[in-house]
Design an enzyme around this catalytic site. Structure first.
Site, mmCIF file in Angstrom:
data_model
loop_
_atom_site.group_PDB
_atom_site.id
_atom_site.type_symbol
_atom_site.label_atom_id
_atom_site.label_comp_id
_atom_site.label_asym_id
_atom_site.label_seq_id
_atom_site.Cartn_x
_atom_site.Cartn_y
_atom_site.Cartn_z
ATOM 1 N N ARG A 106 4.699 8.425 -7.191
ATOM 2 C CA ARG A 106 4.523 8.687 -5.761
ATOM 3 C C ARG A 106 4.984 10.113 -5.511
ATOM 4 O O ARG A 106 6.140 10.455 -5.775
ATOM 5 C CB ARG A 106 5.341 7.702 -4.929
ATOM 6 C CG ARG A 106 5.402 8.092 -3.463
ATOM 7 C CD ARG A 106 5.970 7.002 -2.576
ATOM 8 N NE ARG A 106 5.047 5.892 -2.440
ATOM 9 C CZ ARG A 106 5.125 4.966 -1.479
ATOM 10 N NH1 ARG A 106 6.098 5.016 -0.579
ATOM 11 N NH2 ARG A 106 4.246 3.992 -1.419
ATOM 12 N N HIS A 133 -3.860 6.442 -1.233
ATOM 13 C CA HIS A 133 -2.941 5.338 -1.550
ATOM 14 C C HIS A 133 -3.794 4.184 -2.110
ATOM 15 O O HIS A 133 -3.993 3.152 -1.480
ATOM 16 C CB HIS A 133 -2.212 4.912 -0.265
ATOM 17 C CG HIS A 133 -0.979 4.101 -0.504
ATOM 18 N ND1 HIS A 133 -0.535 3.748 -1.756
ATOM 19 C CD2 HIS A 133 -0.084 3.561 0.377
ATOM 20 C CE1 HIS A 133 0.567 3.030 -1.640
ATOM 21 N NE2 HIS A 133 0.868 2.909 -0.365
ATOM 22 N N GLN A 136 -2.557 0.477 -2.386
ATOM 23 C CA GLN A 136 -2.528 -0.156 -1.069
ATOM 24 C C GLN A 136 -3.920 -0.708 -0.719
ATOM 25 O O GLN A 136 -4.062 -1.846 -0.268
ATOM 26 C CB GLN A 136 -2.092 0.875 -0.015
ATOM 27 C CG GLN A 136 -2.064 0.341 1.396
ATOM 28 C CD GLN A 136 -0.978 -0.702 1.606
ATOM 29 O OE1 GLN A 136 0.170 -0.463 1.293
ATOM 30 N NE2 GLN A 136 -1.350 -1.860 2.117
ATOM 31 N N ASP A 227 -1.719 2.548 10.768
ATOM 32 C CA ASP A 227 -0.615 3.061 9.941
ATOM 33 C C ASP A 227 0.166 4.025 10.832
ATOM 34 O O ASP A 227 -0.299 4.386 11.932
ATOM 35 C CB ASP A 227 -1.207 3.782 8.711
ATOM 36 C CG ASP A 227 -0.136 4.326 7.764
ATOM 37 O OD1 ASP A 227 1.034 3.887 7.855
ATOM 38 O OD2 ASP A 227 -0.468 5.207 6.939
ATOM 39 N N CYS A 267 -0.208 -1.211 6.676
ATOM 40 C CA CYS A 267 0.341 -1.105 5.321
ATOM 41 C C CYS A 267 1.869 -1.211 5.311
ATOM 42 O O CYS A 267 2.453 -1.500 4.289
ATOM 43 C CB CYS A 267 -0.115 0.188 4.669
ATOM 44 S SG CYS A 267 0.393 1.640 5.597
ATOM 45 N N ARG A 295 0.221 -6.690 -2.427
ATOM 46 C CA ARG A 295 0.502 -5.494 -3.238
ATOM 47 C C ARG A 295 0.905 -5.915 -4.653
ATOM 48 O O ARG A 295 0.471 -5.331 -5.644
ATOM 49 C CB ARG A 295 1.646 -4.671 -2.605
ATOM 50 C CG ARG A 295 1.351 -4.035 -1.258
ATOM 51 C CD ARG A 295 0.302 -2.953 -1.360
ATOM 52 N NE ARG A 295 0.629 -1.959 -2.363
ATOM 53 C CZ ARG A 295 1.444 -0.908 -2.174
ATOM 54 N NH1 ARG A 295 1.989 -0.706 -0.988
ATOM 55 N NH2 ARG A 295 1.673 -0.045 -3.149
HETATM 56 N N1 CP Z 1 2.933 0.374 2.074
HETATM 57 C C1 CP Z 1 3.777 1.034 1.271
HETATM 58 O O1 CP Z 1 3.382 1.759 0.361
HETATM 59 O O2 CP Z 1 5.096 0.812 1.551
HETATM 60 P P1 CP Z 1 6.325 1.550 0.875
HETATM 61 O O3 CP Z 1 6.346 2.965 1.377
HETATM 62 O O4 CP Z 1 7.522 0.758 1.326
HETATM 63 O O5 CP Z 1 6.150 1.521 -0.615
HETATM 64 N N1 NVA Z 2 0.689 7.134 5.569
HETATM 65 C C1 NVA Z 2 2.006 6.648 5.219
HETATM 66 C C2 NVA Z 2 1.895 5.458 4.333
HETATM 67 C C3 NVA Z 2 3.202 4.846 3.936
HETATM 68 C C4 NVA Z 2 3.029 3.676 3.041
HETATM 69 C C5 NVA Z 2 2.794 7.763 4.542
HETATM 70 O O1 NVA Z 2 2.202 8.467 3.706
HETATM 71 O O2 NVA Z 2 3.970 7.933 4.838
#
Ligand code: CP
Ligand code: NVA
Length: 308
Positions: A106, A133, A136, A227, A267, A295
């Site tokens: 990430r 993502h 997701q 989101d 999400c 997930r």
């Molecule tokens: N939806 C998602 O990716 O959540 P986290 O940021 O908690 O991993």
């Molecule tokens: N769009 C959000 C998703 C988190 C799971 C971010 O990137 O913070």
């Protein structure tokens, strides 16, 4: 018994790294894992996790998925490893591929993920970047499939920022031929290259629509998705975006324009009463917590394919 198939691509950096058939195979495997119809132990394999941004769901669901597969996870905290010090990615990636069997990352820039993938000899998974993502989106479409049993005639409407989550939803929508409508304020449209690629894939170009009017986008939709308005890394834009997104909250009034059986997705993590109200998150039609559970099942399926 259903068995995981090897994927044509070694990595999962983008939703487009899998074909439509592979996508459907992963969803089928995930359902089998969820219903405990398959039990695969790919022999003590090790997943390395590198998270440059915070995470609850992705981190834990990957760890549990790996442990259910009989493997283990090493959570490489960038601050306590040499990553934050700035060790070149090409060195870290080559070393980690000698220890780990698969690496989930990430990070901010998609190019960082691509650099890891370039130097890693083991599969690299996108656990969220600023651009996409894709894990997701696998869970999102599993949740939709569980509800409607088919993607045919499903209308998925996303209300909010044209961010990483949306980009992956659009690409998956294109792969699966699902109608996707996006409602966002002017200037917050999804990535233009993603839109271009999606339009190239969609057989029917009318199945992807971008508008600035939430009510039009929601009319008759089967899935309403949102989101956060400010993603991780955009904390300094929060005040401005909160103003720009007024009118884009999923509340009961907006939901009343959708199909009466429409389901609600997010999400997570959410800012309750910003992009979505408390009532809607906790409503009868919310599938947000099933989506979060999924997930784990899709990632178990994805890992089993990448490790086979
Ligand atoms: N939806 C998602 O990716 O959540 P986290 O940021 O908690 O991993
Ligand atoms: N769009 C959000 C998703 C988190 C799971 C971010 O990137 O913070």
């Amino acid at each position: 018994m259903l068995k995981p198939n090897k994927l044509a691509n070694n990595n999962f950096l983008s939703s487009l790294d899998i074909s439509t058939d592979e996508f459907l195979h992963i969803l089928e495997l995930a359902k089998n894992f969820k219903n405990k119809k398959i039990d695969i132990c790919p022999n003590n394999k090790v997943l390395g996790l590198i998270f440059d941004k915070s995470s609850t769901r992705t981190r834990v669901s990957f760890q549990v998925a790996m442990s259910r597969l009989g493997g283990t996870t090493i959570d490489l905290n960038p601050s306590t490893s040499q990553i934050r010090r700035g060790e070149p990615i090409k060195d870290t990636a080559r070393v980690l591929s000698r220890y780990c069997d698969v690496i989930a990352i990430r990070t901010f820039d998609q190019s960082v993920l691509q650099e890891y993938a370039k130097w890693s000899t083991k599969p690299v998974i996108n656990a969220l970047t600023d651009l996409e993502h894709p894990c997701q989106a696998l869970a999102d479409f599993l949740t939709i499939h569980e509800e409607f049993l088919d993607f045919k005639d499903v209308v998925l409407t996303f209300i909010g920022d044209g961010n990483n989550v949306v980009n992956s939803l659009i690409l998956c929508g294109a792969l699966l031929g699902v109608e996707v409508r996006i409602a966002c304020p002017k200037g917050y449209e999804p990535n233009s290259l993603v839109l271009k690629k999606a339009y190239e894939i969609y057989k029917n170009k009318n199945l992807l629509k971008i508008t600035n009017d939430p009510i039009t986008a929601v009319r008759g939709a089967n899935v309403l998705y949102t989101d956060v308005w400010s993603s991780m890394g955009e904390e300094n834009q929060k005040e401005e975006k909160d103003k720009d997104f007024i009118g884009f909250t999923i509340d009961n009034s907006l939901v009343s324009n959708a199909d009466k059986d429409a389901i609600i997705l997010h999400c997570l993590p959410a800012y309750r009463d910003k992009e979505i109200t408390d009532e809607v998150i906790d409503s009868r039609n919310s599938r947000i917590f099933d989506q979060a559970e999924n997930r784990m099942h899709v990632q178990q399926a994805l890992l089993s394919c990448l490790l086979s």
